[in-house]
Design an enzyme around this catalytic site. Structure first.
Site, PDB file in Angstrom:
ATOM      1  N   HIS A 170      55.441  -9.735 -20.683  1.00 56.12           N
ATOM      2  CA  HIS A 170      54.981  -9.274 -22.008  1.00 56.12           C
ATOM      3  C   HIS A 170      54.027  -8.079 -21.899  1.00 56.12           C
ATOM      4  O   HIS A 170      54.297  -7.031 -22.515  1.00 56.12           O
ATOM      5  CB  HIS A 170      54.333 -10.426 -22.768  1.00 56.12           C
ATOM      6  CG  HIS A 170      53.627  -9.999 -24.018  1.00 56.12           C
ATOM      7  ND1 HIS A 170      54.288  -9.431 -25.086  1.00 56.12           N
ATOM      8  CD2 HIS A 170      52.299 -10.037 -24.360  1.00 56.12           C
ATOM      9  CE1 HIS A 170      53.410  -9.145 -26.041  1.00 56.12           C
ATOM     10  NE2 HIS A 170      52.199  -9.499 -25.620  1.00 56.12           N
TER      11      HIS A 170
ATOM     12  N   HIS B  82      45.615  -6.560 -21.755  1.00 48.70           N
ATOM     13  CA  HIS B  82      45.204  -6.893 -23.117  1.00 48.70           C
ATOM     14  C   HIS B  82      45.153  -8.387 -23.405  1.00 48.70           C
ATOM     15  O   HIS B  82      44.457  -8.826 -24.324  1.00 48.70           O
ATOM     16  CB  HIS B  82      46.099  -6.178 -24.145  1.00 48.70           C
ATOM     17  CG  HIS B  82      47.432  -6.816 -24.381  1.00 48.70           C
ATOM     18  ND1 HIS B  82      48.546  -6.522 -23.631  1.00 48.70           N
ATOM     19  CD2 HIS B  82      47.829  -7.736 -25.292  1.00 48.70           C
ATOM     20  CE1 HIS B  82      49.573  -7.225 -24.074  1.00 48.70           C
ATOM     21  NE2 HIS B  82      49.169  -7.976 -25.084  1.00 48.70           N
TER      22      HIS B  82
ATOM     23  N   GLU C  27      41.868 -13.137 -23.214  1.00 53.35           N
ATOM     24  CA  GLU C  27      42.245 -14.144 -24.207  1.00 53.35           C
ATOM     25  C   GLU C  27      42.917 -15.364 -23.577  1.00 53.35           C
ATOM     26  O   GLU C  27      42.677 -16.499 -24.000  1.00 53.35           O
ATOM     27  CB  GLU C  27      43.184 -13.500 -25.235  1.00 53.35           C
ATOM     28  CG  GLU C  27      43.646 -14.412 -26.345  1.00 53.35           C
ATOM     29  CD  GLU C  27      44.588 -13.685 -27.294  1.00 53.35           C
ATOM     30  OE1 GLU C  27      45.486 -14.344 -27.829  1.00 53.35           O
ATOM     31  OE2 GLU C  27      44.428 -12.461 -27.476  1.00 53.35           O
ATOM     32  N   ASP C  28      43.750 -15.160 -22.549  1.00 56.44           N
ATOM     33  CA  ASP C  28      44.606 -16.229 -22.033  1.00 56.44           C
ATOM     34  C   ASP C  28      44.289 -16.676 -20.614  1.00 56.44           C
ATOM     35  O   ASP C  28      44.938 -17.588 -20.103  1.00 56.44           O
ATOM     36  CB  ASP C  28      46.077 -15.781 -22.078  1.00 56.44           C
ATOM     37  CG  ASP C  28      46.590 -15.619 -23.496  1.00 56.44           C
ATOM     38  OD1 ASP C  28      46.004 -16.241 -24.400  1.00 56.44           O
ATOM     39  OD2 ASP C  28      47.563 -14.880 -23.708  1.00 56.44           O
TER      40      ASP C  28
END
Length: 748
Positions: free
Chosen positions: A103, A127, A131-132
């Site tokens: 991704h 990016h 967050e992950d």
């Protein structure tokens, strides 16, 4: 963890390929590279990073696309970013079954093909790491610098655990604030959403629809405003396929049927255009630019039956700006132009940086071909928008570079006016729901106008904006004191809708008690205006004057300091009358003056005749005057330019010679035009008294269209004081004109 990532220990379900997005459109694009082979990238990612210093095979597509736009780019940040991203996301899988690293690779390739510079691509690879994964923003700063950290932070979502249902609107608010300091934040978000939309077929239909609606309402308008047409058009087609599958299938059938035609009228016209330009000696590239699905659908709805030329447009690319106009001249000379279709977006670019000449030519069979003419650089910006501008923060060649710019908001030379306005009003949004709904309304206004201020400055406003919107755009909450406007030099109400190129002068009151009218909400179209007015009304329960109430002279007597009792319900509006001393008797009628002042002396060339100054024009020295005899031997004296003079002459009435005597005192009737506001009548009568005038009588007509008309009959000790008196009245806030009374002549 994002919705697209799942832990391999608890794999998410893979939706069947027959879902609404399984047959998403393949948008026709200009000579683009094939999309990433996610399976091959997945295998490359599972093999782990390449040896130290070598570029991993998995980013070879990205490197190739990046070098096409930036041949001398330093690729080491990309290598290091990929190594960190791959190791951080290792073991995570997308719901479609590919390794999650595919991704960020796909998002980065999208940006690389648009010409994004290395810093943007580095942040794009990273990016989702904060967050992950366990990567922190501080780690990103230490390894890649402050700019990359800022971009990654800008696109990192807020946790639902912390924000609940407000997580999505607050994430977008955070992202837009970050975009205000660096537009590259939104570039990464748009590319991120495009790849997620391409692979949305694995989601449940209801989730597909929810994501598609947010894309339609928020991200597609943002892509349009940032000029990133390449992303905007594909996003439109993907949303179209999910939200309107039947119309999408019908459009696809129309495109397939046109492709199967034995003839191609667009190709024929393209050959003709090439011949015309070749004979003129203009070097140009002539391309056929197929319309995307949504564009074909719109044309079909507008024109009904589609013809061959409706499925695309011609694109003419040249080297210099002047060549664009040369091409236009040749086409209009050698072919049949459709003049109504001509638009010059080179001289006047669109608000999203777009520049091009638009025209159309007609074939012998009546088919019309649209033609776009632009330079290669204009085309790059038209496709990639702000992405094509590179790094807006790169120092000039004579400026020392700074590896770590200071924290906080940076001045962005690419920040458009619409984004500045959005950032202003979002601060005033009281809650996430208001922000979310207002954002969608704001972005739905997809056209912008420019209006000019008297000082030469400009205001950017959405199409349909009124003078109310202009007031709040220029003055913020100080616009509560706005009492009117002049548009192109002419008086206009605040509800007047502005047009592109108008000049707007906003008239501001000086009364600290000024307040917005509730009616303004009906005329406010911009979020800044609506939120400011609503916030004022919310903090002033019962406040917010109606326009008629604000300008009603019954709110305060002319010479008094307190409000007059309101009339009983159902009574007609009264006409205010003021005596020479500004006092009234108990019945409301003006009190009789103690002594009647003498008017100016007039000498009449008729012995024994009584003289009366005409009330229609109230002549005063040194006006040029004339007289007419009326019943009872009275001579009425008029100003020479009075309309009644021409009327009586036309009916054969003989003039009587009159002239001014030595007396300098005079009586005059003045008409003041004003916007309604509290205390206006008191301020006007005070100005009259300060200028030496005595009020004989005064009437104030009921307010209409936020305007009030006052008529004063005044006694002056010297006619020479009249110009100063009129100036003093005009200086009263809210008064926009003062003139001598001039009655219309009666109909013949």
């Amino acid at each position: 963890m994002s919705a697209e990532a799942t832990n391999p220990a608890t794999p998410g379900p893979v939706a069947p390929a027959a879902s609404a997005a399984a047959a998403l459109p393949v948008t026709v694009r200009r000579k683009s590279r094939p999309r990433l082979d996610l399976r091959r990238l997945g295998r490359a990612a599972l093999l782990g990073p390449a040896g130290r210093g070598r570029l991993p095979d998995a980013i070879s597509h990205v490197v190739e696309a990046h070098r096409a736009h930036h041949p001398d780019a330093d690729l080491d940040p990309l290598r290091r970013a990929y190594v960190l991203a791959e190791s951080s996301h290792r073991g995570q899988m997308r719901k479609s079954g590919e390794p999650y690293i595919t991704h960020p690779l796909a998002v980065t390739l999208i940006l690389a093909e648009l010409g994004a510079e290395t810093t943007t691509l580095t942040a794009s690879l990273l990016h989702d790491t904060v967050e992950d994964t366990d990567v922190t923003l501080e780690q990103v700063r230490e390894q890649f610098g402050e700019e990359v950290r800022y971009l990654v932070d800008g696109v990192t979502k807020l946790e639902k655990v912390d924000y609940g249902a407000a997580a999505e609107p607050e994430t977008f608010r955070k992202m837009l604030v970050a975009t205000g300091s660096d537009v590259r934040v939104m570039s990464i978000k748009l590319a991120d959403r495009l790849h997620n939309m391409r692979t949305l077929g694995v989601m449940r239909p209801e989730k597909q629809a929810r994501i598609a609606k947010v894309t339609r309402d928020v991200l597609i308008p943002l892509a349009e405003r940032l000029g990133v047409q390449a992303l905007k058009t594909e996003l439109e087609d993907l949303v179209f396929a999910i939200l309107h599958p039947e119309e999408y299938d019908h459009t696809r059938e129309l495109i397939a049927a046109n492709a199967a035609r034995p003839d191609d009228p667009l190709a024929e016209v393209a050959d003709e255009v090439r011949g015309v330009l070749r004979e003129a000696g203009i070097q140009a590239e002539v391309l056929i630019r197929p319309r995307h699905f949504v564009s074909v659908h719109r044309v079909a709805r507008k024109r009904g039956q589609l013809r061959g030329t409706d499925f695309g447009r011609l694109l003419v690319l040249v080297g210099e700006d002047a060549d664009c106009y040369g091409v236009l001249g040749e086409l209009h000379t050698c072919m049949t132009p459709v003049v109504s279709e001509f638009k010059d977006f080179i001289a006047v670019p669109k608000f999203n940086l777009y520049q091009s000449l638009h025209t159309a030519v007609a074939r012998a069979d009546g088919q019309v071909v649209e033609v776009l003419i632009r330079t290669h650089q204009m085309h790059k910006v038209a496709e990639a928008g702000v992405v094509a501008l590179g790094n807006p923060y790169a120092p000039a060649s004579d400026t020392p570079a700074c590896d770590d710019p200071a924290d906080g908001e940076r001045a962005d030379p690419t920040r458009p006016g619409w984004l500045s306005r959005l950032l202003d009003w979002q601060e005033a949004a009281p809650d996430p729901d208001t922000f979310w709904s207002t954002l969608r309304e704001d972005l739905a206004q997809d056209r912008e106008i420019t209006v000019f201020r008297p000082d030469g400055g400009t205001l950017g406003l959405p199409e349909g904006a009124t003078c109310v919107d202009a007031a709040y755009a220029q003055y913020g909450e100080d616009a509560h004191a706005c009492i009117g406007a002049r548009v192109n030099g002419r008086l206009a109400t605040l509800s007047t809708v502005l047009k592109d190129g108008d000049t707007v002068q906003l008239l501001m009151g000086q009364d600290p008690a000024s307040e917005p009218s509730r009616e303004w909400l009906e005329h406010a179209h911009t979020p800044a205006a609506r939120i400011a007015i609503q916030r004022w009304l919310a903090t002033h329960p019962g406040g917010g004057t109606d326009t008629d109430e604000a300008s009603d002279p019954r709110r305060e007597p002319a010479g008094g300091s307190g409000p007059r009792p309101a009339p009983a319900a159902g009574t007609a509006p009264a006409r205010a009358a003021v005596s020479g001393t500004g006092e009234s008797d108990a019945s409301g009628r003006p009190a009789a003056p103690a002594s009647r002042p003498r008017g100016a002396e007039v000498i009449v060339d008729r012995s024994g005749a009584a003289v009366r100054l005409a009330g229609c024009c109230t002549p005063v020295p040194p006006d040029e005057i004339t007289g007419f005899a009326v019943r009872g031997g009275v001579v009425t004296v008029h100003r020479a330019e009075c309309a009644a003079v021409a009327h009586m002459k036309s009916r054969g009435r003989a003039e009587v010679g009159v002239r001014w005597g030595e007396t300098t005192g005079c009586r005059v009737t003045l008409v003041a035009e004003s916007f309604g506001r509290p205390h206006l009548l008191a301020d006007l009568t005070e100005a009259i008294a300060s200028a030496g005038g005595d009020i004989v009588s005064a009437t104030v007509e009921p307010p209409s269209q936020q305007r009030v008309r006052h008529t004063y009959t005044l006694q002056l000790p010297d006619a020479a004081h009249l110009p100063a008196l009129m100036r003093a009245m005009r200086d009263v806030p809210g008064v926009y004109d003062v003139s001598r009374a001039q009655h219309q002549a009666p109909a013949s």
